[in-house]
Design a protein around this motif. Sequence first.
Motif, PDB file in Angstrom:
ATOM      1  N   ASP A   1       0.822  -1.219   0.000  1.00  0.00           N
ATOM      2  CA  ASP A   1       0.000   0.000   0.000  1.00  0.00           C
ATOM      3  C   ASP A   1       0.848   1.258   0.000  1.00  0.00           C
ATOM      4  N   ARG A   2       2.179   1.112  -0.261  1.00  0.00           N
ATOM      5  CA  ARG A   2       3.058   2.279  -0.204  1.00  0.00           C
ATOM      6  C   ARG A   2       3.877   2.413  -1.488  1.00  0.00           C
ATOM      7  N   ALA A   3       4.269   3.656  -1.773  1.00  0.00           N
ATOM      8  CA  ALA A   3       5.225   3.916  -2.851  1.00  0.00           C
ATOM      9  C   ALA A   3       6.614   3.815  -2.227  1.00  0.00           C
ATOM     10  N   TYR A   4       7.159   2.597  -2.164  1.00  0.00           N
ATOM     11  CA  TYR A   4       8.368   2.305  -1.400  1.00  0.00           C
ATOM     12  C   TYR A   4       9.244   1.364  -2.199  1.00  0.00           C
ATOM     13  N   SER A   5      10.558   1.427  -1.964  1.00  0.00           N
ATOM     14  CA  SER A   5      11.505   0.637  -2.752  1.00  0.00           C
ATOM     15  C   SER A   5      11.253  -0.860  -2.635  1.00  0.00           C
ATOM     16  N   GLN A   6      10.730  -1.330  -1.488  1.00  0.00           N
ATOM     17  CA  GLN A   6      10.485  -2.754  -1.306  1.00  0.00           C
ATOM     18  C   GLN A   6       9.026  -3.124  -1.543  1.00  0.00           C
ATOM     19  N   SER A   7       8.321  -2.289  -2.274  1.00  0.00           N
ATOM     20  CA  SER A   7       7.025  -2.649  -2.847  1.00  0.00           C
ATOM     21  C   SER A   7       7.231  -2.911  -4.335  1.00  0.00           C
ATOM     22  N   ARG A   8       6.149  -3.232  -5.036  1.00  0.00           N
ATOM     23  CA  ARG A   8       6.212  -3.370  -6.489  1.00  0.00           C
ATOM     24  C   ARG A   8       5.549  -2.179  -7.180  1.00  0.00           C
ATOM     25  N   ASN A   9       5.231  -1.165  -6.412  1.00  0.00           N
ATOM     26  CA  ASN A   9       4.471  -0.034  -6.927  1.00  0.00           C
ATOM     27  C   ASN A   9       5.354   0.979  -7.652  1.00  0.00           C
ATOM     28  N   THR A  10       4.698   1.786  -8.462  1.00  0.00           N
ATOM     29  CA  THR A  10       5.371   2.928  -9.075  1.00  0.00           C
ATOM     30  C   THR A  10       5.887   3.868  -7.985  1.00  0.00           C
TER      31      THR A  10
END
Length: 245
Positions: A65-74
């Motif tokens: 749920d975050r825009a974070y380096s260890q997510s898969r998000n943009t």
Amino acid sequence: MSRTHTSDDRAARIRDALDVDGYTVVENLKGQRHAIELLQDVGRFVPQYGGTVEHEVVYRPGNDDRAYSQSRNTIRAHTEAPGWSPSPRHLALYCHRQARCGGGRTDLLDLHVLCAHLTDEEHELMMRGTIAFPGPDADVGGTGPVTVPMISYDGERPVLRFSYNLLTAADYDAALDARPPVAQLPLGQAGMDLAHRVGELFERHRVQVLIPDGALLVWDNQRMLHARSEYADEARHLTRYWIAA
């Protein structure tokens, strides 16, 4: 255009490419240790969040749920650690395994290209609108926020600090649904409008890099905005380094 280095003087060529282009891709390495040796010839490693000199850029459950380096998000346009004094001069990503889905690009935009497309009013806001950029925690030598404009100067050299998330959500690693009151944003509505404008220019003029397996991407963090595109392949794995000049 990025450059590939194959000779023994790669570190010097990396420095030259950073001066000219702001970034470079280094291929044909003999593994991560070789990449580290090259980076040590470019500059001094700087501790990152939590005090370590290596940060694993890999998917970790719990960050969806975050825009974070260890997510898969943009992750939208920013410079790294804008609240550090000084901010890291260079950033490097060593690619262990790139996403096989086509996502996970590292996108870059040169400050000189950005400024050429800003209006006078937008440029003035970046030059004069000071922001208290949150800095490192006390346990890694933090001294509190760095309050500076988004474009400052080290002698005659411009130093860029920017965070789309900070200007629009008051947080570096913002929740995807974050919508704080405008009054809580560092520069209010003007800052949000600027972030959207920079985001549009970034999408239009960026350089897109999908780092090959076993290769190293290095860029000037005080000159280049960077971002990361969404990806689906959970096996993607890079290691990040911060480097002082």
